[in-house]
Design a protein around this motif. Structure first.
Motif, PDB file in Angstrom:
ATOM      1  N   LEU A  75       0.749  -1.257  -0.561  1.00 50.42           N
ATOM      2  CA  LEU A  75       0.021  -0.227  -0.014  1.00 50.42           C
ATOM      3  C   LEU A  75       0.681   1.294   0.242  1.00 50.42           C
ATOM      4  O   LEU A  75       1.971   0.994   1.260  1.00 50.42           O
ATOM      5  CB  LEU A  75      -0.679  -0.018   1.103  1.00 50.42           C
ATOM      6  N   LEU A  76       0.466   2.783  -0.616  1.00 48.53           N
ATOM      7  CA  LEU A  76       1.443   3.533  -0.675  1.00 48.53           C
ATOM      8  C   LEU A  76       0.307   4.631  -0.402  1.00 48.53           C
ATOM      9  O   LEU A  76      -0.754   4.774  -0.678  1.00 48.53           O
ATOM     10  CB  LEU A  76       1.414   4.370  -1.598  1.00 48.53           C
ATOM     11  N   ASN A  77      -0.072   5.212   1.400  1.00 52.78           N
ATOM     12  CA  ASN A  77      -1.026   5.851   1.793  1.00 52.78           C
ATOM     13  C   ASN A  77      -1.841   5.423   1.250  1.00 52.78           C
ATOM     14  O   ASN A  77      -3.301   6.063   1.475  1.00 52.78           O
ATOM     15  CB  ASN A  77      -0.965   7.532   1.183  1.00 52.78           C
ATOM     16  N   GLY A  78      -2.137   3.871   2.105  1.00 49.46           N
ATOM     17  CA  GLY A  78      -3.440   3.214   2.160  1.00 49.46           C
ATOM     18  C   GLY A  78      -3.733   2.671   0.914  1.00 49.46           C
ATOM     19  O   GLY A  78      -4.590   1.759   0.683  1.00 49.46           O
ATOM     20  N   ASN A  79      -3.455   3.005  -0.291  1.00 44.96           N
ATOM     21  CA  ASN A  79      -3.762   2.793  -1.635  1.00 44.96           C
ATOM     22  C   ASN A  79      -3.209   1.460  -2.007  1.00 44.96           C
ATOM     23  O   ASN A  79      -1.834   1.818  -2.361  1.00 44.96           O
ATOM     24  CB  ASN A  79      -3.807   3.777  -2.460  1.00 44.96           C
ATOM     25  N   PRO A  80      -3.710   0.217  -2.970  1.00 44.72           N
ATOM     26  CA  PRO A  80      -2.655  -1.188  -3.117  1.00 44.72           C
ATOM     27  C   PRO A  80      -2.502  -0.739  -4.058  1.00 44.72           C
ATOM     28  O   PRO A  80      -2.981  -0.228  -5.059  1.00 44.72           O
ATOM     29  CB  PRO A  80      -3.841  -1.803  -2.768  1.00 44.72           C
ATOM     30  N   VAL A  81      -0.934  -1.092  -4.209  1.00 46.80           N
ATOM     31  CA  VAL A  81      -0.646  -1.383  -5.809  1.00 46.80           C
ATOM     32  C   VAL A  81      -0.873  -2.112  -6.350  1.00 46.80           C
ATOM     33  O   VAL A  81       0.675  -2.944  -6.256  1.00 46.80           O
ATOM     34  CB  VAL A  81       1.191  -0.629  -5.192  1.00 46.80           C
ATOM     35  N   GLU A  82      -1.715  -1.744  -7.307  1.00 45.37           N
ATOM     36  CA  GLU A  82      -2.183  -3.673  -7.904  1.00 45.37           C
ATOM     37  C   GLU A  82      -0.579  -4.401  -8.454  1.00 45.37           C
ATOM     38  O   GLU A  82      -0.363  -5.439  -8.030  1.00 45.37           O
ATOM     39  CB  GLU A  82      -3.400  -3.466  -8.439  1.00 45.37           C
ATOM     40  N   GLU A  83       0.151  -3.672  -8.671  1.00 47.02           N
ATOM     41  CA  GLU A  83       1.037  -4.469  -9.459  1.00 47.02           C
ATOM     42  C   GLU A  83       2.203  -5.688  -8.677  1.00 47.02           C
ATOM     43  O   GLU A  83       2.976  -5.693  -9.254  1.00 47.02           O
ATOM     44  CB  GLU A  83       1.628  -3.787 -10.700  1.00 47.02           C
ATOM     45  N   LEU A  84       2.079  -4.823  -7.402  1.00 48.06           N
ATOM     46  CA  LEU A  84       3.044  -5.197  -6.326  1.00 48.06           C
ATOM     47  C   LEU A  84       2.181  -5.905  -6.024  1.00 48.06           C
ATOM     48  O   LEU A  84       3.100  -7.089  -4.754  1.00 48.06           O
ATOM     49  CB  LEU A  84       3.790  -4.702  -5.560  1.00 48.06           C
ATOM     50  N   ALA A  85       1.091  -7.015  -6.090  1.00 46.87           N
ATOM     51  CA  ALA A  85       0.689  -7.854  -4.830  1.00 46.87           C
ATOM     52  C   ALA A  85       1.096  -9.193  -5.103  1.00 46.87           C
ATOM     53  O   ALA A  85       1.404  -9.342  -6.729  1.00 46.87           O
ATOM     54  CB  ALA A  85      -1.108  -7.438  -5.159  1.00 46.87           C
ATOM     55  N   THR A  86       1.245  -9.713  -3.753  1.00 46.89           N
ATOM     56  CA  THR A  86       1.976 -11.794  -4.637  1.00 46.89           C
ATOM     57  C   THR A  86       1.276 -12.336  -3.635  1.00 46.89           C
ATOM     58  O   THR A  86       0.672 -12.116  -2.991  1.00 46.89           O
ATOM     59  CB  THR A  86       3.231 -10.907  -4.383  1.00 46.89           C
ATOM     60  N   ILE A  87       1.123 -13.733  -4.019  1.00 44.19           N
ATOM     61  CA  ILE A  87       1.256 -14.580  -3.252  1.00 44.19           C
ATOM     62  C   ILE A  87       2.728 -14.902  -2.700  1.00 44.19           C
ATOM     63  O   ILE A  87       3.469 -15.559  -3.072  1.00 44.19           O
ATOM     64  CB  ILE A  87      -0.059 -16.081  -4.627  1.00 44.19           C
ATOM     65  N   ILE A  88       2.383 -15.744  -2.041  1.00 43.83           N
ATOM     66  CA  ILE A  88       3.932 -15.845  -1.680  1.00 43.83           C
ATOM     67  C   ILE A  88       3.205 -16.886   0.172  1.00 43.83           C
ATOM     68  O   ILE A  88       2.546 -16.948   0.823  1.00 43.83           O
ATOM     69  CB  ILE A  88       4.150 -14.194  -0.606  1.00 43.83           C
ATOM     70  N   HIS A  89       4.584 -17.679   0.363  1.00 46.61           N
ATOM     71  CA  HIS A  89       5.056 -18.341   1.847  1.00 46.61           C
ATOM     72  C   HIS A  89       3.992 -17.590   2.922  1.00 46.61           C
ATOM     73  O   HIS A  89       5.342 -17.192   3.265  1.00 46.61           O
ATOM     74  CB  HIS A  89       5.862 -19.512   1.767  1.00 46.61           C
ATOM     75  N   ASN A  90       3.416 -18.776   3.501  1.00 42.48           N
ATOM     76  CA  ASN A  90       3.675 -17.644   4.867  1.00 42.48           C
ATOM     77  C   ASN A  90       4.442 -17.478   5.767  1.00 42.48           C
ATOM     78  O   ASN A  90       5.207 -16.314   5.776  1.00 42.48           O
ATOM     79  CB  ASN A  90       2.600 -18.509   5.909  1.00 42.48           C
ATOM     80  N   ASP A  91       5.245 -18.377   5.808  1.00 43.72           N
ATOM     81  CA  ASP A  91       6.306 -18.410   6.413  1.00 43.72           C
ATOM     82  C   ASP A  91       7.633 -16.916   6.295  1.00 43.72           C
ATOM     83  O   ASP A  91       8.127 -16.284   6.729  1.00 43.72           O
ATOM     84  CB  ASP A  91       7.808 -19.547   6.222  1.00 43.72           C
ATOM     85  N   LYS A  92       7.847 -16.063   5.049  1.00 45.53           N
ATOM     86  CA  LYS A  92       8.564 -15.914   4.095  1.00 45.53           C
ATOM     87  C   LYS A  92       7.735 -14.622   3.953  1.00 45.53           C
ATOM     88  O   LYS A  92       8.898 -13.308   4.293  1.00 45.53           O
ATOM     89  CB  LYS A  92       8.573 -16.081   2.929  1.00 45.53           C
ATOM     90  N   ALA A  93       6.567 -14.303   4.097  1.00 43.58           N
ATOM     91  CA  ALA A  93       5.423 -13.561   4.016  1.00 43.58           C
ATOM     92  C   ALA A  93       6.308 -11.872   5.353  1.00 43.58           C
ATOM     93  O   ALA A  93       6.537 -11.142   4.061  1.00 43.58           O
ATOM     94  CB  ALA A  93       4.158 -13.049   4.657  1.00 43.58           C
ATOM     95  N   TYR A  94       6.629 -11.371   5.976  1.00 48.04           N
ATOM     96  CA  TYR A  94       7.304 -11.144   7.667  1.00 48.04           C
ATOM     97  C   TYR A  94       8.240 -10.142   7.008  1.00 48.04           C
ATOM     98  O   TYR A  94       8.625  -9.470   5.823  1.00 48.04           O
ATOM     99  CB  TYR A  94       7.239 -11.048   8.466  1.00 48.04           C
ATOM    100  N   ALA A  95       9.326 -11.439   5.798  1.00 48.65           N
ATOM    101  CA  ALA A  95      10.608 -11.234   5.332  1.00 48.65           C
ATOM    102  C   ALA A  95      10.867 -10.051   3.915  1.00 48.65           C
ATOM    103  O   ALA A  95      11.101  -8.841   3.686  1.00 48.65           O
ATOM    104  CB  ALA A  95      11.499 -11.827   5.558  1.00 48.65           C
ATOM    105  N   ALA A  96       9.306 -11.189   3.595  1.00 47.39           N
ATOM    106  CA  ALA A  96       9.422 -10.008   1.806  1.00 47.39           C
ATOM    107  C   ALA A  96       8.922  -8.633   1.842  1.00 47.39           C
ATOM    108  O   ALA A  96       8.714  -8.344   1.381  1.00 47.39           O
ATOM    109  CB  ALA A  96       8.462 -11.392   1.183  1.00 47.39           C
ATOM    110  N   GLY A  97       7.661  -8.782   3.007  1.00 43.59           N
ATOM    111  CA  GLY A  97       7.373  -7.217   3.003  1.00 43.59           C
ATOM    112  C   GLY A  97       8.054  -6.063   3.303  1.00 43.59           C
ATOM    113  O   GLY A  97       7.719  -5.107   2.772  1.00 43.59           O
ATOM    114  N   LYS A  98       8.950  -6.229   4.447  1.00 41.83           N
ATOM    115  CA  LYS A  98       9.631  -5.685   5.104  1.00 41.83           C
ATOM    116  C   LYS A  98      10.885  -5.651   3.573  1.00 41.83           C
ATOM    117  O   LYS A  98      11.039  -4.328   3.419  1.00 41.83           O
ATOM    118  CB  LYS A  98      10.452  -6.483   6.091  1.00 41.83           C
TER     119      LYS A  98
END
Ligand code: GTP
Length: 572
Positions: free
Chosen positions: A468-491
């Motif tokens: 999200l950029l100022n609360g608006n989703p950046v649609e082209e950056l939405a991803t499906i990801i493995h749960n264990d990796k979400a925090y590190a990948a999000g950061k």
């Protein structure tokens, strides 16, 4: 050229091993092209191929060669090298009982060690060491031996000119002036200008305007005969009329169509949208033409709230996707928004409503926007590949760590000589599509090789992550990801996005979210420009650049480069 004097062959090798260079030398030796064009890769025609030094598009050429007083017609099919699947291709050829001629290239290099490579080939593929031909494609050493072996070891095509025409369309291109040019291989009969032909696929009838051979440019001939490879122009105007894998036959002489090709399976999907919806139709026709030229790309219409009407495209890999994008820009002058790539995941549905909606209880998800939440799913599945890594043993430790980081499971480890190890790992596909090869190369100083093949699906704990950029989703950056990796990948995504977007006049919150839960945040401060200078002047310049090249798109009130995801993923 009677059928007995024809040989059809192609060169299979890993990226950069010298296929195109060898093909050029073969063209020279046979006098198909002149030696003066040295170093210029004749079969690599596209601008993107010259720039990147990789073969994108298969090109064929007919070579004329006299051997021991006999004239031969050798048809070379240059194969694209953008997949790491040489080993898998070797086994396909082996299973199809094709003749295989092992060639070791680059023997001119100082550290070349052909004895060792021969032993490795023997160990891995059961090919006797004395069968290998040692060549230097660059210097031409022993290249003639390759031609002789092609004549000796490869049988002539099994077909007859007296049979009815049976021509396989194995490639086709679009020419602005001449329409569709279909590359064909004749499995029976003959074909000449003026004849009426029918497409088995569309049932449409055409009159042949021109036939000829590829040397490698189109050179018209009176006829093409069974066993030959060449091209045909027959007034096909629509790009959909010359489907790869189609069979052509003579009007009123129908034949059993050839089985065609098993279409290449896309491994990576991404959304593509025009920057401006008024360009939709132009982009549509560019896509049609380019996909005719590269049939391994799949195209489905798609639409998005944020990005409008567009497509979901399937590619063989990330490099393939980048090359396709570059070709759209260079050959069709099209600039597009590409979304983050995703592999084809699956979900086993538990919600009766969704099962009814889809008419089945298992669906394939190629678009993060269509990711069903965990309450309507009993299991998510992810695609896997069996990867083969061959490396000098000193890098094993680092490579094993890399593979474990990528959630891979070791299947095999074998010393193929006293110094080299072959590792086999089962990888989740999404862990290798983006940067695995680069990571492997860099930690092995370029010495480790990687090859993979499809290995089916496995259960996986998946979630969808939004940026999200100022609360608006950046649609082209939405991803499906493995749960264990979400925090590190999000950061990581937030940090990199912060480096990618240009400084703006106000503060921006960059966040990663799973559903409503924020899992990472970066704050992009307004104010003084880190590059120095007057910020309003810089903004003006950026804006002018944005208008000129139309590189930016607006999300809420934030300007984002339209290729943000490629930059974010690849850290450019
Ligand atoms: P892709 O099309 O990307 O699959 O690559 P390719 O296999 O066609 O390789 P290409 O012919 O483009 O060669 C790759 C690089 O290796 C180039 O820089 C060539 O000049 C070099 N090369 C090819 N053959 C030889 C050789 O015999 N000796 C040496 N020293 N270099 C070679």
């Amino acid at each position: 050229y009677p059928v007995e004097s024809i040989r059809n062959f192609s060169i299979i090798a890993h990226v950069d091993h010298g296929k195109s260079t060898l093909a050029d030398r073969l063209l020279e030796i046979t006098g198909t092209i002149s030696k003066t064009d040295h170093n210029k890769q004749v079969l690599d025609k596209l601008q993107v191929e010259r720039e990147r030094g990789i073969t994108v598009k298969a090109q064929s050429a007919s070579l004329f060669y006299n051997h021991e007083g006999m004239n031969y017609l050798l048809n070379l099919i240059d194969t694209p090298g953008i997949q790491a699947q040489t080993v898998a291709n070797f086994y396909l050829a082996f299973e199809a009982q094709l003749s295989i001629i092992p060639v070791i290239n680059k023997i001119d290099l100082k550290n070349a060690d052909p004895e060792r490579v021969e032993k490795q080939i023997e160990k891995l593929f059961d090919i006797p060491t004395d069968e290998c031909i040692r060549i230097s494609a660059k210097q031409g050493t022993n290249v003639e031996k390759v031609l002789q072996k092609v004549i000796e070891k490869i049988p002539p095509p099994q077909c007859n000119t007296a049979d009815p025409l049976k021509a396989l369309v194995f490639d086709s291109t679009f020419d602005h002036y001449r329409g569709v040019i279909a590359n064909i291989a004749l499995f029976g009969g003959e074909i000449a200008k003026g004849q009426k032909i029918v497409s088995a696929h569309t049932k449409k009838r055409y009159e042949v305007n021109e036939v000829g051979i590829l040397t490698p440019n189109e050179q018209p001939t009176h006829k093409l005969y069974a066993g030959q490879v060449g091209y045909l122009i027959a007034g096909m105007k629509e790009v959909t009329e010359a489907q790869i894998g189609d069979t052509l036959f003579l009007y009123k002489q129908p034949v059993e169509p050839l089985p065609g090709f098993k279409s290449a399976k896309p491994m990576v999907f991404a959304g593509m949208y025009p920057i401006d919806q008024t360009e939709y139709n132009n982009l549509k026709s560019a896509l049609e033409r380019l996909t005719l030229n590269d049939s391994s790309v799949t195209v489905h219409r798609d639409s998005s709230l944020a990005l409008g009407a567009g497509w979901r495209l399937g590619f063989l890999g990330l490099l393939h996707m980048e090359v396709f994008n570059q070709r759209l820009e260079q050959e069709y002058n099209m600039s597009v928004i590409l979304t983050a790539p995703t592999v084809p995941y699956k979900a086993v549905l538990s919600s009766a409503k969704l099962i009814k909606e889809h008419g089945k209880d298992q669906i394939t998800i190629i678009n993060p926007a269509q990711f069903p939440d965990k309450f309507s799913v009993s299991e998510y599945l992810e695609p896997t590949v069996l990867g083969t890594i061959v490396t000098p043993h000193e890098y094993i430790g680092k490579i094993i760590t890399l593979c474990q980081d990528r959630r891979a499971v070791q299947k095999d480890m074998l010393y193929i000589d006293e110094n080299r190890v072959m590792l086999k790992y089962l990888f989740p596909l999404n862990e290798i599509v983006v940067d695995f090869y680069d990571a492997l190369k860099s930690l092995s100083s370029g010495y480790a090789s990687f090859d993979y093949e499809d290995a089916g699906y496995q259960s996986a704990d998946l979630i969808k992550m939004d940026i999200l950029l100022n609360g608006n989703p950046v649609e082209e950056l939405a991803t499906i990801i493995h749960n264990d990796k979400a925090y590190a990948a999000g950061k990581l995504l937030c940090e990199r996005l912060k480096e990618t977007i240009p400084r703006q006049l106000f503060e921006i919150a960059i966040q990663a979210a799973i559903g409503k839960k924020i899992i990472a945040r970066e704050t992009f401060k307004s104010g003084s420009d880190k590059y120095g200078g007057d910020i309003t002047r810089r903004m003006k310049l950026l804006k002018r650049q944005a208008e000129g090249k139309r590189l930016m798109r607006k999300i809420g009130n934030v300007e984002v480069p339209r290729d943000a995801f490629i930059r974010v993923l690849k850290r450019e």
